[in-house]
Every structure is written in structure tokens, then in C-alpha cells.
Scaffold this motif. Structure first.
Motif, PDB file in Angstrom:
ATOM      1  N   UNK A 272     -42.229  64.151   0.786  1.00 16.80           N
ATOM      2  CA  UNK A 272     -41.566  62.850   0.890  1.00 16.80           C
ATOM      3  C   UNK A 272     -40.388  62.922   1.853  1.00 16.80           C
ATOM      4  N   UNK A 273     -39.623  63.992   1.767  1.00 15.93           N
ATOM      5  CA  UNK A 273     -38.488  64.164   2.680  1.00 15.93           C
ATOM      6  C   UNK A 273     -38.981  64.275   4.119  1.00 15.93           C
ATOM      7  N   UNK A 274     -40.071  65.011   4.319  1.00 15.82           N
ATOM      8  CA  UNK A 274     -40.621  65.173   5.669  1.00 15.82           C
ATOM      9  C   UNK A 274     -41.067  63.820   6.227  1.00 15.82           C
ATOM     10  N   UNK A 275     -41.727  63.013   5.415  1.00 23.04           N
ATOM     11  CA  UNK A 275     -42.166  61.688   5.863  1.00 23.04           C
ATOM     12  C   UNK A 275     -40.959  60.837   6.255  1.00 23.04           C
ATOM     13  N   UNK A 276     -39.923  60.848   5.444  1.00 15.91           N
ATOM     14  CA  UNK A 276     -38.723  60.054   5.735  1.00 15.91           C
ATOM     15  C   UNK A 276     -38.070  60.513   7.032  1.00 15.91           C
ATOM     16  N   UNK A 277     -37.968  61.821   7.241  1.00 14.14           N
ATOM     17  CA  UNK A 277     -37.342  62.340   8.455  1.00 14.14           C
ATOM     18  C   UNK A 277     -38.179  61.984   9.685  1.00 14.14           C
ATOM     19  N   UNK A 278     -39.502  62.120   9.594  1.00 17.72           N
ATOM     20  CA  UNK A 278     -40.374  61.783  10.724  1.00 17.72           C
ATOM     21  C   UNK A 278     -40.250  60.303  11.067  1.00 17.72           C
ATOM     22  N   UNK A 279     -40.263  59.440  10.067  1.00 19.12           N
ATOM     23  CA  UNK A 279     -40.138  58.001  10.318  1.00 19.12           C
ATOM     24  C   UNK A 279     -38.773  57.682  10.919  1.00 19.12           C
ATOM     25  N   UNK A 280     -37.713  58.317  10.424  1.00 24.85           N
ATOM     26  CA  UNK A 280     -36.371  58.066  10.960  1.00 24.85           C
ATOM     27  C   UNK A 280     -36.266  58.516  12.418  1.00 24.85           C
ATOM     28  N   UNK A 281     -36.837  59.673  12.741  1.00 27.15           N
ATOM     29  CA  UNK A 281     -36.811  60.154  14.127  1.00 27.15           C
ATOM     30  C   UNK A 281     -37.617  59.212  15.020  1.00 27.15           C
ATOM     31  N   UNK A 282     -38.794  58.800  14.569  1.00 28.33           N
ATOM     32  CA  UNK A 282     -39.619  57.869  15.344  1.00 28.33           C
ATOM     33  C   UNK A 282     -38.870  56.560  15.583  1.00 28.33           C
ATOM     34  N   UNK A 283     -38.255  56.010  14.536  1.00 29.15           N
ATOM     35  CA  UNK A 283     -37.510  54.756  14.670  1.00 29.15           C
ATOM     36  C   UNK A 283     -36.335  54.932  15.626  1.00 29.15           C
ATOM     37  N   UNK A 284     -35.653  56.063  15.544  1.00 26.68           N
ATOM     38  CA  UNK A 284     -34.539  56.326  16.452  1.00 26.68           C
ATOM     39  C   UNK A 284     -34.987  56.393  17.895  1.00 26.68           C
ATOM     40  N   UNK A 285     -36.106  57.083  18.138  1.00 28.78           N
ATOM     41  CA  UNK A 285     -36.638  57.172  19.505  1.00 28.78           C
ATOM     42  C   UNK A 285     -37.090  55.810  20.014  1.00 28.78           C
ATOM     43  N   UNK A 286     -37.714  55.031  19.146  1.00 23.32           N
ATOM     44  CA  UNK A 286     -38.152  53.687  19.520  1.00 23.32           C
ATOM     45  C   UNK A 286     -36.952  52.815  19.888  1.00 23.32           C
ATOM     46  N   UNK A 287     -35.920  52.834  19.075  1.00 19.38           N
ATOM     47  CA  UNK A 287     -34.723  52.041  19.369  1.00 19.38           C
ATOM     48  C   UNK A 287     -34.024  52.530  20.635  1.00 19.38           C
ATOM     49  N   UNK A 288     -34.008  53.835  20.841  1.00 17.96           N
ATOM     50  CA  UNK A 288     -33.422  54.376  22.062  1.00 17.96           C
ATOM     51  C   UNK A 288     -34.192  53.886  23.286  1.00 17.96           C
ATOM     52  N   UNK A 289     -35.535  53.912  23.206  1.00 13.95           N
ATOM     53  CA  UNK A 289     -36.359  53.429  24.313  1.00 13.95           C
ATOM     54  C   UNK A 289     -36.131  51.953  24.595  1.00 13.95           C
ATOM     55  N   UNK A 290     -36.019  51.162  23.540  1.00 10.30           N
ATOM     56  CA  UNK A 290     -35.745  49.732  23.724  1.00 10.30           C
ATOM     57  C   UNK A 290     -34.369  49.520  24.341  1.00 10.30           C
ATOM     58  N   UNK A 291     -33.406  50.324  23.949  1.00 14.84           N
ATOM     59  CA  UNK A 291     -32.061  50.215  24.505  1.00 14.84           C
ATOM     60  C   UNK A 291     -32.062  50.535  25.996  1.00 14.84           C
ATOM     61  N   UNK A 292     -32.756  51.599  26.362  1.00 11.64           N
ATOM     62  CA  UNK A 292     -32.837  51.990  27.776  1.00 11.64           C
ATOM     63  C   UNK A 292     -33.557  50.898  28.579  1.00 11.64           C
ATOM     64  N   UNK A 293     -34.662  50.384  28.038  1.00 18.58           N
ATOM     65  CA  UNK A 293     -35.412  49.338  28.738  1.00 18.58           C
ATOM     66  C   UNK A 293     -34.568  48.067  28.880  1.00 18.58           C
ATOM     67  N   UNK A 294     -33.846  47.708  27.830  1.00 17.60           N
ATOM     68  CA  UNK A 294     -32.990  46.528  27.897  1.00 17.60           C
ATOM     69  C   UNK A 294     -31.879  46.684  28.917  1.00 17.60           C
ATOM     70  N   UNK A 295     -31.274  47.881  28.946  1.00 18.03           N
ATOM     71  CA  UNK A 295     -30.213  48.133  29.927  1.00 18.03           C
ATOM     72  C   UNK A 295     -30.763  48.045  31.343  1.00 18.03           C
ATOM     73  N   UNK A 296     -31.963  48.598  31.533  1.00 14.14           N
ATOM     74  CA  UNK A 296     -32.598  48.555  32.863  1.00 14.14           C
ATOM     75  C   UNK A 296     -32.888  47.114  33.264  1.00 14.14           C
TER      76      UNK A 296
END
Length: 64
Positions: free
Chosen positions: A28-52
Motif C-alpha cells: 500500500x505504501x509503495x502504491x501511494x509513493x508511486x502515485x504521488x511521484x507520477x502526480x508530481x511529474x505530471x504537474x511538473x510537466x504541465x507547469x513547464x508546458x504552461x510556462x513555455x
């Protein structure tokens, strides 16, 4: 309600909780960490795309 009685209540409720076994908790902890990392990367990508996009629009509408 004083701090002492509140603390006693918290400890009492903590003992009543059915805590998960380790073989359920670790996956369960592994699933939560994987989802959190994925969400963080997704938000980072959206932030970079928005800035561009904002940079492109700013350059396109820049007054000379």
C-alpha cells in the motif's frame, strides 16, 4: 476537556484501531509513493508546458 483527558482519549482510540499487517502495509505504501511521484511529474510537466506557452504568447504579443 483538558489536555490530559484528550491525550488519554487519543491513546485509547489508538489501541482500538486495527492496524494493517506488514504484508498489506508495504504494498500500500509503495502504491501511494508511486502515485504521488507520477502526480508530481505530471504537474511538473504541465507547469513547464504552461510556462513555455506563456513565453510564446508573450513573445508573440510583445509591442515593439
Amino acid at each position: 476537556m483538558g489536555l490530559k483527558s484528550f491525550t488519554k482519549g487519543v491513546v485509547k482510540e489508538g489501541r482500538r484501531v486495527r492496524w494493517p499487517k506488514r504484508d498489506v502495509l508495504i504494498p500500500s505504501i509503495i502504491v501511494v509513493v508511486v502515485i504521488a511521484v507520477f502526480a508530481g511529474l505530471l504537474l511538473f510537466g504541465e507547469d513547464v508546458a504552461g510556462r513555455r506557452l506563456l513565453d510564446i504568447l508573450s513573445e508573440a504579443f510583445k509591442q515593439h
